[in-house]
Design an enzyme around this catalytic site. Sequence first.
Site, short mmCIF file in Angstrom:
data_model
loop_
_atom_site.label_atom_id
_atom_site.label_comp_id
_atom_site.label_asym_id
_atom_site.label_seq_id
_atom_site.Cartn_x
_atom_site.Cartn_y
_atom_site.Cartn_z
N TYR A 113 4.79 57.78 108.16
CA TYR A 113 3.63 58.51 107.66
C TYR A 113 2.41 58.02 108.42
O TYR A 113 2.16 56.83 108.50
CB TYR A 113 3.44 58.30 106.17
CG TYR A 113 2.28 59.14 105.64
CD1 TYR A 113 2.52 60.43 105.18
CD2 TYR A 113 0.99 58.68 105.66
CE1 TYR A 113 1.48 61.23 104.73
CE2 TYR A 113 -0.06 59.47 105.22
CZ TYR A 113 0.19 60.74 104.75
OH TYR A 113 -0.85 61.52 104.32
N TRP A 115 -0.69 59.05 111.69
CA TRP A 115 -1.09 59.87 112.83
C TRP A 115 -0.67 59.15 114.10
O TRP A 115 -1.48 58.65 114.86
CB TRP A 115 -2.60 60.08 112.81
CG TRP A 115 -3.11 60.86 111.65
CD1 TRP A 115 -2.85 60.65 110.32
CD2 TRP A 115 -3.97 61.99 111.71
NE1 TRP A 115 -3.51 61.58 109.56
CE2 TRP A 115 -4.21 62.40 110.38
CE3 TRP A 115 -4.60 62.68 112.74
CZ2 TRP A 115 -5.04 63.48 110.06
CZ3 TRP A 115 -5.41 63.74 112.42
CH2 TRP A 115 -5.62 64.13 111.10
#
Length: 770
Positions: A113, A115
């Site tokens: 999880y 970016w």
Amino acid sequence: MFPTQKQRVVSTHWGTYNVAVDQGSISSIRSWSGDPAPAPVWEGLDGMQTRLRVASPAIRKSFFDKQHRAGGAGRGREPFVEVDWKTALDMAAGQLERVRSTHGNAAIFGGSYGWASAGRFNHAQSQIHRFLNLFGGYTRSINSYSYGAGEVIIPRVVGSMHSLAGRHTSLKSMIRSTRLLVSLGGLPEKNAQVNAGGVTRHHYRDTLGQLVQAGVRLVSISPIRDDTSVPCEWVPIRPQTDVALMLGLAYVLESENLANRAFLATYTVGYESFRDYLLGLTDGVPKTPQWASSICRISAQDIAQLARDMARHRTMITMSWALQRAENGEQPYWMTVALASMIGQIGLEGGGFGFGYAAVNGIGHDSITVKIPALPQGKNSVASFIPVSRISDMLLNKGQSFRYNGSTLTYPDIRLIYWAGGNPFHHHQDLNRLRKAWAVPETIIVNEPWWTATAKHADIVFPTTVAFERNDIAGTSSDPFIVASAAHAKPHGDAWNDYKVFSEFAARFGFLEKFTEGRTEEDWLRSFYARIKEQGDEQGLNLPGFDEFWAQGMIELPTRESAAVFSEFIEDPVEHPLRTPSGRIEIFSQTIRDFGIDGQPGHPVWIEPEEWLGSRQAQDFPLHLLSNQPASKLHSQYDHAPHSRKRKISDREPIRMHPLDAASRGIETGMIVRVFNTRGSCLAGAVVSEAVIPGVLQMATGAWLDLALDDGDGIPLDKHGNVNVLTRDQGTSEIAQGSTANSCLVQIERYTAVLPPTTCFEPPAFLAGK
């Protein structure tokens, strides 16, 4: 082979950069000249030391000696042993096979999880999920920390993710037609500097300016004045009381006959039940402006006048994602839809509602006409999952049941975590609780470029590359450019791309051909671009071939403006019904009523939080702490970079407080303070400011965890300012089980002890193996 780029470009979540290379190393990094307002996250990165990079595969010392029999108590405390790739891969593969054969694939949690990459191929989440699916599956997480409550409630109310994570009414239409923009939670430009697929041009500042120039009246309702970064009317509000405010607005619309009854009758169901609650017929409490004012601390006169103005002008209601990261975070979303339905402008240009404008770059902007390919992840044959913010619950409560979205689920028995892409020791709440939970699994494997807290709490760490060390194609639907993000430097140390890591595992388990499909990294990127070009050719765009695209570094595609959200439904609700049980907007949902949740009657409702300024807990912890997104980094990414570090105060994360709260505690700007509650404590640098209301503190997320560990049972002090040692780790409700980080009460005091040095930007200790 990849052609040489005419301009060396790299795409990141916060911008596109030109890089200069000297003898295989990055000598300078500069924002792309076509960006009107570049994000400075990478400023000074070319001069950064690389001590924090994971240089070689590393194994926690006791795990090196005993493997899974070592237990997890030493995670985050022990030194590591650096080994070669074969040794680490063989050990990790053995652990994967042991867990799969002994406990089944559901005992593997595929944690990913965050970016990790703007590129669509070297995207850690896609890579790990593709591998684990071919391995037989894994327990997964669903929803997001950002808007997890909305992901569940909005489809129940309007039948889709439109206005949340899908289509939004365009900002151009708001400039043309909106006369009153009511923003709950503000429109913070700092959040709009990032996007998951990369950013080329940052134009949110200009767009907000155009709204002001067009004569749009902008009302920002927030405890924080600069949550909206253009001239506006600031309406200070008590945190977590937006639903009460909206109920007060709705009461005026109903009682003064300003509600659009034709709209409600044609396009919604259940308004009658909601109206009875609004008027106090069901609970004896009319939701008058006076009632709302006693909760939200906005004057009843101002509430009444705003309601009248909203009814008389073309009005857009926006709500920031942050509002749902609180107890019963589903209710602000639902209530926003109900209020907009009463005004009756949904589907009209410049009217209605929307969520997350300015949450990321591109929301409300024109979109390109082609789809950006991504690495196929395959099918997961394991059914078990958790909402993403329930990680600690899953690890601490195996075998226990919990309610989610109308279903009763059971927490699986997780024996192994494999994490690639993301930093749970940033994203999760109540990190002291997470540390206890993190000690439960037998094995934790992490792919990571940097020695983050997550890497330091792993058993096996594989070094992976960063953006300028790998080739990729970046792009997103809301940005006009497709970027050839090229590798301009050699990987640091022995770092590999995630694709190579998982290819090696796939070879060990006998499905290399299925994982790679016989393709190299270049083959995959050429295939991605071929699909982009094929779509472009069908539209007559005459896009260049791959070699020319790569040599240019980027290409620009045409864009189109999206129509107002739900405009088709409004034009013909019979021909274009919503995907709800009724086909209409569900102000009352029988489905949710049937969930049988205490205090949830099936329509939007004010539910007093357990932890807010109106609760008993405020007697001991009288300050409400809001943990919003940082301006100096993306989540925790590059907190160690110069741009983030120069904003700290004596190496601590800043915290803002009102002068009245500071004066009563003898605190001045620049002082180091201790922020604490029963969950944890951390140090921070005080900033005294009238930009926050009395009783409220504001501290950005993203500071790397830096605990002063001890062997006792006390709660350790975070020396650096990681706000998530303080935040609350409980679900929003049984509807979505989302994050409640912004339901957080604390106390603050001057820190008078000797200031401890920060050590989070130091690598762990290393020892020799046997």
